[in-house]
Design an enzyme around this catalytic site. Sequence first.
Site, PDB file in Angstrom:
ATOM      1  N   ILE A 130       0.827  -1.207   0.000  1.00 37.75           N
ATOM      2  CA  ILE A 130       0.000   0.000   0.000  1.00 37.75           C
ATOM      3  C   ILE A 130       0.868   1.266   0.000  1.00 37.75           C
ATOM      4  O   ILE A 130       0.570   2.238  -0.693  1.00 37.75           O
ATOM      5  CB  ILE A 130      -0.936  -0.002   1.233  1.00 37.75           C
ATOM      6  CG1 ILE A 130      -1.846  -1.242   1.205  1.00 37.75           C
ATOM      7  CG2 ILE A 130      -1.768   1.266   1.293  1.00 37.75           C
ATOM      8  CD1 ILE A 130      -2.610  -1.489   2.505  1.00 37.75           C
ATOM      9  N   ASP A 145      11.828   2.868   3.571  1.00 39.79           N
ATOM     10  CA  ASP A 145      11.545   1.440   3.806  1.00 39.79           C
ATOM     11  C   ASP A 145      12.783   0.755   4.362  1.00 39.79           C
ATOM     12  O   ASP A 145      13.883   0.897   3.842  1.00 39.79           O
ATOM     13  CB  ASP A 145      11.100   0.721   2.531  1.00 39.79           C
ATOM     14  CG  ASP A 145      10.229  -0.489   2.858  1.00 39.79           C
ATOM     15  OD1 ASP A 145       9.009  -0.429   2.621  1.00 39.79           O
ATOM     16  OD2 ASP A 145      10.762  -1.485   3.387  1.00 39.79           O
ATOM     17  N   SER A 190      -6.164  -0.387  11.297  1.00 39.44           N
ATOM     18  CA  SER A 190      -6.589  -1.666  10.723  1.00 39.44           C
ATOM     19  C   SER A 190      -7.906  -2.084  11.355  1.00 39.44           C
ATOM     20  O   SER A 190      -8.174  -1.784  12.526  1.00 39.44           O
ATOM     21  CB  SER A 190      -5.526  -2.720  11.018  1.00 39.44           C
ATOM     22  OG  SER A 190      -6.051  -4.003  10.793  1.00 39.44           O
ATOM     23  N   TYR A 195      -0.888  -6.502  17.344  1.00 44.75           N
ATOM     24  CA  TYR A 195      -1.176  -5.658  16.175  1.00 44.75           C
ATOM     25  C   TYR A 195      -2.445  -4.819  16.418  1.00 44.75           C
ATOM     26  O   TYR A 195      -2.482  -3.615  16.137  1.00 44.75           O
ATOM     27  CB  TYR A 195      -1.356  -6.586  14.975  1.00 44.75           C
ATOM     28  CG  TYR A 195      -1.619  -5.943  13.643  1.00 44.75           C
ATOM     29  CD1 TYR A 195      -0.589  -5.325  12.933  1.00 44.75           C
ATOM     30  CD2 TYR A 195      -2.880  -5.992  13.057  1.00 44.75           C
ATOM     31  CE1 TYR A 195      -0.831  -4.768  11.679  1.00 44.75           C
ATOM     32  CE2 TYR A 195      -3.126  -5.443  11.811  1.00 44.75           C
ATOM     33  CZ  TYR A 195      -2.097  -4.833  11.128  1.00 44.75           C
ATOM     34  OH  TYR A 195      -2.342  -4.287   9.892  1.00 44.75           O
ATOM     35  N   GLY A 196      -3.475  -5.449  16.968  1.00 49.93           N
ATOM     36  CA  GLY A 196      -4.728  -4.735  17.228  1.00 49.93           C
ATOM     37  C   GLY A 196      -4.542  -3.613  18.238  1.00 49.93           C
ATOM     38  O   GLY A 196      -5.078  -2.518  18.071  1.00 49.93           O
ATOM     39  N   LYS A 242      -2.728  -0.812  16.511  1.00 54.01           N
ATOM     40  CA  LYS A 242      -3.535  -0.130  15.497  1.00 54.01           C
ATOM     41  C   LYS A 242      -4.634   0.727  16.123  1.00 54.01           C
ATOM     42  O   LYS A 242      -4.969   1.785  15.601  1.00 54.01           O
ATOM     43  CB  LYS A 242      -4.127  -1.161  14.520  1.00 54.01           C
ATOM     44  CG  LYS A 242      -3.077  -1.789  13.585  1.00 54.01           C
ATOM     45  CD  LYS A 242      -2.292  -0.733  12.817  1.00 54.01           C
ATOM     46  CE  LYS A 242      -1.703  -1.240  11.527  1.00 54.01           C
ATOM     47  NZ  LYS A 242      -0.836  -0.223  10.871  1.00 54.01           N
ATOM     48  N   ALA A 279      -5.998  -4.703   1.625  1.00 51.49           N
ATOM     49  CA  ALA A 279      -5.324  -4.905   0.340  1.00 51.49           C
ATOM     50  C   ALA A 279      -4.605  -6.232   0.324  1.00 51.49           C
ATOM     51  O   ALA A 279      -4.063  -6.670   1.343  1.00 51.49           O
ATOM     52  CB  ALA A 279      -4.303  -3.792   0.102  1.00 51.49           C
ATOM     53  N   SER A 310      -1.486  -7.943  -0.172  1.00 53.97           N
ATOM     54  CA  SER A 310      -0.080  -7.544  -0.139  1.00 53.97           C
ATOM     55  C   SER A 310       0.695  -8.679   0.520  1.00 53.97           C
ATOM     56  O   SER A 310       0.109  -9.686   0.910  1.00 53.97           O
ATOM     57  CB  SER A 310       0.083  -6.258   0.692  1.00 53.97           C
ATOM     58  OG  SER A 310      -0.146  -6.555   2.064  1.00 53.97           O
ATOM     59  N   ARG A 311       1.991  -8.468   0.681  1.00 56.16           N
ATOM     60  CA  ARG A 311       2.799  -9.474   1.382  1.00 56.16           C
ATOM     61  C   ARG A 311       2.205  -9.769   2.765  1.00 56.16           C
ATOM     62  O   ARG A 311       2.184 -10.906   3.226  1.00 56.16           O
ATOM     63  CB  ARG A 311       4.243  -8.945   1.518  1.00 56.16           C
ATOM     64  CG  ARG A 311       5.150  -9.862   2.281  1.00 56.16           C
ATOM     65  CD  ARG A 311       6.549  -9.315   2.346  1.00 56.16           C
ATOM     66  NE  ARG A 311       6.667  -8.204   3.282  1.00 56.16           N
ATOM     67  CZ  ARG A 311       7.821  -7.666   3.653  1.00 56.16           C
ATOM     68  NH1 ARG A 311       8.949  -8.106   3.120  1.00 56.16           N
ATOM     69  NH2 ARG A 311       7.859  -6.674   4.518  1.00 56.16           N
TER      70      ARG A 311
HETATM   71  P1  NAI Z   1       3.651  -4.719   3.272  1.00 55.33           P
HETATM   72  O1  NAI Z   1       4.304  -5.743   4.132  1.00 55.33           O
HETATM   73  O2  NAI Z   1       3.460  -5.002   1.832  1.00 55.33           O
HETATM   74  O3  NAI Z   1       4.396  -3.326   3.410  1.00 55.33           O
HETATM   75  C1  NAI Z   1       4.859  -2.826   4.626  1.00 55.33           C
HETATM   76  C2  NAI Z   1       6.200  -2.181   4.380  1.00 55.33           C
HETATM   77  O4  NAI Z   1       6.670  -1.606   5.611  1.00 55.33           O
HETATM   78  C3  NAI Z   1       7.266  -3.186   3.925  1.00 55.33           C
HETATM   79  O5  NAI Z   1       7.835  -2.770   2.693  1.00 55.33           O
HETATM   80  C4  NAI Z   1       8.271  -3.183   5.054  1.00 55.33           C
HETATM   81  O6  NAI Z   1       9.631  -3.376   4.636  1.00 55.33           O
HETATM   82  C5  NAI Z   1       8.066  -1.809   5.679  1.00 55.33           C
HETATM   83  N1  NAI Z   1       8.527  -1.753   7.062  1.00 55.33           N
HETATM   84  C6  NAI Z   1       8.329  -2.670   8.035  1.00 55.33           C
HETATM   85  N2  NAI Z   1       8.922  -2.303   9.174  1.00 55.33           N
HETATM   86  C7  NAI Z   1       9.506  -1.108   8.932  1.00 55.33           C
HETATM   87  C8  NAI Z   1      10.254  -0.200   9.738  1.00 55.33           C
HETATM   88  N3  NAI Z   1      10.529  -0.480  11.014  1.00 55.33           N
HETATM   89  N4  NAI Z   1      10.687   0.954   9.179  1.00 55.33           N
HETATM   90  C9  NAI Z   1      10.416   1.241   7.892  1.00 55.33           C
HETATM   91  N5  NAI Z   1       9.736   0.398   7.071  1.00 55.33           N
HETATM   92  C10 NAI Z   1       9.265  -0.749   7.590  1.00 55.33           C
HETATM   93  O7  NAI Z   1       2.226  -4.441   3.966  1.00 55.33           O
HETATM   94  P2  NAI Z   1       0.947  -3.593   3.478  1.00 55.33           P
HETATM   95  O8  NAI Z   1      -0.188  -4.524   3.412  1.00 55.33           O
HETATM   96  O9  NAI Z   1       1.262  -2.732   2.332  1.00 55.33           O
HETATM   97  O10 NAI Z   1       0.695  -2.706   4.797  1.00 55.33           O
HETATM   98  C11 NAI Z   1       0.862  -1.310   4.851  1.00 55.33           C
HETATM   99  C12 NAI Z   1       0.177  -0.783   6.096  1.00 55.33           C
HETATM  100  O11 NAI Z   1      -1.217  -1.047   6.024  1.00 55.33           O
HETATM  101  C13 NAI Z   1       0.662  -1.450   7.386  1.00 55.33           C
HETATM  102  O12 NAI Z   1       0.717  -0.507   8.425  1.00 55.33           O
HETATM  103  C14 NAI Z   1      -0.418  -2.467   7.665  1.00 55.33           C
HETATM  104  O13 NAI Z   1      -0.474  -2.809   9.030  1.00 55.33           O
HETATM  105  C15 NAI Z   1      -1.640  -1.725   7.189  1.00 55.33           C
HETATM  106  N6  NAI Z   1      -2.780  -2.564   6.887  1.00 55.33           N
HETATM  107  C16 NAI Z   1      -2.762  -3.391   5.816  1.00 55.33           C
HETATM  108  C17 NAI Z   1      -3.872  -4.167   5.540  1.00 55.33           C
HETATM  109  C18 NAI Z   1      -3.934  -5.028   4.351  1.00 55.33           C
HETATM  110  O14 NAI Z   1      -5.019  -5.595   4.095  1.00 55.33           O
HETATM  111  N7  NAI Z   1      -2.863  -5.180   3.573  1.00 55.33           N
HETATM  112  C19 NAI Z   1      -5.041  -4.173   6.419  1.00 55.33           C
HETATM  113  C20 NAI Z   1      -4.972  -3.230   7.495  1.00 55.33           C
HETATM  114  C21 NAI Z   1      -3.863  -2.463   7.711  1.00 55.33           C
END
Ligand code: NAI
Length: 302
Positions: free
Chosen positions: A20, A39, A153, A166-167, A170, A198, A200-201
């Site tokens: 995202i 990142d 979330s 996580y909850g 968030k 979304a 995603s990974r």
């Molecule tokens: P993702 O795993 O694809 O991307 C998260 C990114 O954050 C990764 O590229 C990772 O390297 C980076 N990251 C992790 N720890 C880090 C740190 N300490 N410093 C800097 N970068 C760091 O996950 P996604 O799905 O794109 O998630 C993005 C956000 O959306 C997150 O906060 C996640 O909790 C939230 N979210 C996602 C949902 C989903 O359905 N994908 C649902 C609800 C919330």
Amino acid sequence: MADIRFDGRVAIVTGAGAGIGKAHALELAKRGAKVVVNDLGGARDGSGASTAAADQVVNEIKAAGGEAVANYDSVSTMEGGQKIVDTAMDCYGQVDILINNAGILRDKSILKMTEAEWDAVLNVHLKGAFCVTQPALKVMREKQYGRIVFTSSMSGLYGNFGQANYGAAKMGLVGFMNTLKLETAKYNIKINTIAPNALSRMTEDVFPPGMAEKMRPQFNVPIALYLCAEEMMDSGMVIVMGAGWYGRTALVVSPGVCIGDTQRDIAAEEIRDNWNKITDLSSAEVAEGGNSIFKLMEPLLK
Ligand code: NAI
């Protein structure tokens, strides 16, 4: 109506190397923003680090004619947060927009969860938002302008099995936002929260087939961008979304019931006898700040 543009604006997107965050960064750059692509480049559980993820997004933005710079610091320390903001200041001289998006998962049911798993998740999502937001706010207050988005979330807002850490993090972001919106209101800084969905990974093993491919990361981008637009005047909203559906969620309060006269003691049996009235949400209203709660006590307080 004019297009939403970010020309001359500087945006930081944390965790923008994938998922995202990457989608946010690409669209901000496409619409004219100079973007700090932060990142850490680690694994889904936050272990490891690599420059590849941020670099790749920066290359994509530049190839499309946009402006971006990579930053590889972790959001979860004060030093890291400061360096992320310093990257924006050193390269572009300002910070107008901050999307706190970086995230990891360490799922475990509560009785099996270790302190390390609790801390790691709280450190990235909740403390990480503090570590980056505080230095960014110092710049925004000077310039009397800022747009900040937190990423919550549904797991935090409504609960999800195996995600106590996580909850908590968030939902903690919502509490963080509720106070920040008050503290920053007079500086033209707007702070809002999104709860995305979304594929995603992070969620590759969450959504069932048939649903997964409809949960495109892109669908979370337009709302984040609108919340970052100059014309955004709301602060303190929580917006939930997925697959192209968007809605506001909020803490509501029932009309409740006044018991006693502020002098006599109140017995547990009186709570039992009024339980249905206390918990009946059929005419509940959104609680807009603490004052809306004190208003309900008015018959007792006057
Ligand atoms: P993702 O795993 O694809 O991307 C998260 C990114 O954050 C990764 O590229 C990772 O390297 C980076 N990251 C992790 N720890 C880090 C740190 N300490 N410093 C800097 N970068 C760091 O996950 P996604 O799905 O794109 O998630 C993005 C956000 O959306 C997150 O906060 C996640 O909790 C939230 N979210 C996602 C949902 C989903 O359905 N994908 C649902 C609800 C919330």
